[in-house]
Write a protein that holds these residues in place. Sequence first.
Motif, PDB file in Angstrom:
ATOM      1  N   LEU A  56       0.829  -1.198   0.000  1.00 45.32           N
ATOM      2  CA  LEU A  56       0.000   0.000   0.000  1.00 45.32           C
ATOM      3  C   LEU A  56       0.864   1.249   0.000  1.00 45.32           C
ATOM      4  N   CYS A  57       0.749   2.037  -1.067  1.00 43.35           N
ATOM      5  CA  CYS A  57       1.472   3.309  -1.180  1.00 43.35           C
ATOM      6  C   CYS A  57       0.456   4.436  -1.229  1.00 43.35           C
ATOM      7  N   ASP A  60      -1.613   8.006   4.601  1.00 45.95           N
ATOM      8  CA  ASP A  60      -1.820   7.296   5.864  1.00 45.95           C
ATOM      9  C   ASP A  60      -3.296   7.154   6.222  1.00 45.95           C
ATOM     10  N   ILE A  63      -5.004   4.095   4.555  1.00 47.39           N
ATOM     11  CA  ILE A  63      -4.432   2.753   4.679  1.00 47.39           C
ATOM     12  C   ILE A  63      -5.479   1.736   5.114  1.00 47.39           C
ATOM     13  N   ALA A  67      -6.427  -1.375   2.866  1.00 48.22           N
ATOM     14  CA  ALA A  67      -6.089  -2.700   3.389  1.00 48.22           C
ATOM     15  C   ALA A  67      -7.291  -3.627   3.349  1.00 48.22           C
ATOM     16  N   HIS A  79       2.467  -1.873   4.149  1.00 48.37           N
ATOM     17  CA  HIS A  79       2.384  -0.459   3.773  1.00 48.37           C
ATOM     18  C   HIS A  79       3.774   0.162   3.838  1.00 48.37           C
ATOM     19  N   SER A  81       4.230   3.373   4.999  1.00 48.44           N
ATOM     20  CA  SER A  81       4.137   4.533   5.885  1.00 48.44           C
ATOM     21  C   SER A  81       5.213   4.485   6.956  1.00 48.44           C
ATOM     22  N   VAL A  89      -2.185  -4.143   8.570  1.00 53.30           N
ATOM     23  CA  VAL A  89      -1.320  -4.825   7.612  1.00 53.30           C
ATOM     24  C   VAL A  89      -0.448  -5.849   8.337  1.00 53.30           C
ATOM     25  N   SER A  92       5.477  -3.514   7.405  1.00 52.22           N
ATOM     26  CA  SER A  92       5.723  -2.193   6.839  1.00 52.22           C
ATOM     27  C   SER A  92       7.158  -2.127   6.326  1.00 52.22           C
ATOM     28  N   HIS A  94       9.338   1.264   5.135  1.00 48.99           N
ATOM     29  CA  HIS A  94       9.348   2.703   4.870  1.00 48.99           C
ATOM     30  C   HIS A  94      10.708   3.115   4.324  1.00 48.99           C
TER      31      HIS A  94
END
Length: 251
Positions: A56-57, A60, A63, A67, A79, A81, A89, A92, A94
């Motif tokens: 997921l881009c 925030d 999300i 999701a 994600h 974030s 999720v 992550s 980042h």
Amino acid sequence: MSTSPDASDISRTTVAVIGAGRLGGVLANALKRAGFTVAGPLGRDDSVPASDIALLCVPDAEIATAARNARPHATLLGHVSGATPLDDVDFSMHPLQTFTGAETPEVFLGIGAAIAGRTPHAAHAAEQLARALGARPFHVDDAHRAGYHAAASIASNLVLTVLDAAEQVARAAGIRSDQARELLAPLVTRTVENWRTHGASAALTGPIARGDEETVARQREAISEQAPALLALFDQLCDSARTIATPKGSA
């Protein structure tokens, strides 16, 4: 997704990149270059194909919704974030970098990537993605995620407010904005490199490092006259600089 990745594992791993913003497009291209089978970047209203990973881009605030939509179609859900916990999720990742959307896949080479997973398998998937991109993964848990992201924002977003202030003051002193950026950039670059190598205290130069408050007062007077809206920021930055200053000779 295999727990012991190699080139053949990557080529069999399907990744759906959801979100076609600044990061989504660059990340999709980089994952393709790394050998993954990639769908996307997909728009928010696009259907999500069955995938090993859905990444997921999205902003925030979106999300949770993204999701829920992607969960039925992906084995693992992640994600990108920096500040959002893993409530919706599995993992992550980042990328610790700033993106405009025009970068090439090489932008990920050598950068940090904060990762976390709800299970060891999910954490390993995040690490594998980061390493495949050429990034350097490091773990940040949910308890420290907001603080980590605040550090990133200070180092990038808030530094820009300081650079913009320098540009405004230079413009008030008769230097064109484009010329000011061109002239100040080498100074900024060297300062950042000195900070990276030695830390702020050792890198600090100029009148505050020398204890030359008379020069600071002259600077303050000029800002008060030519760019008064920046005076409070200047005062606060000077106070902060004094707290990290150590006795130095001429800078």
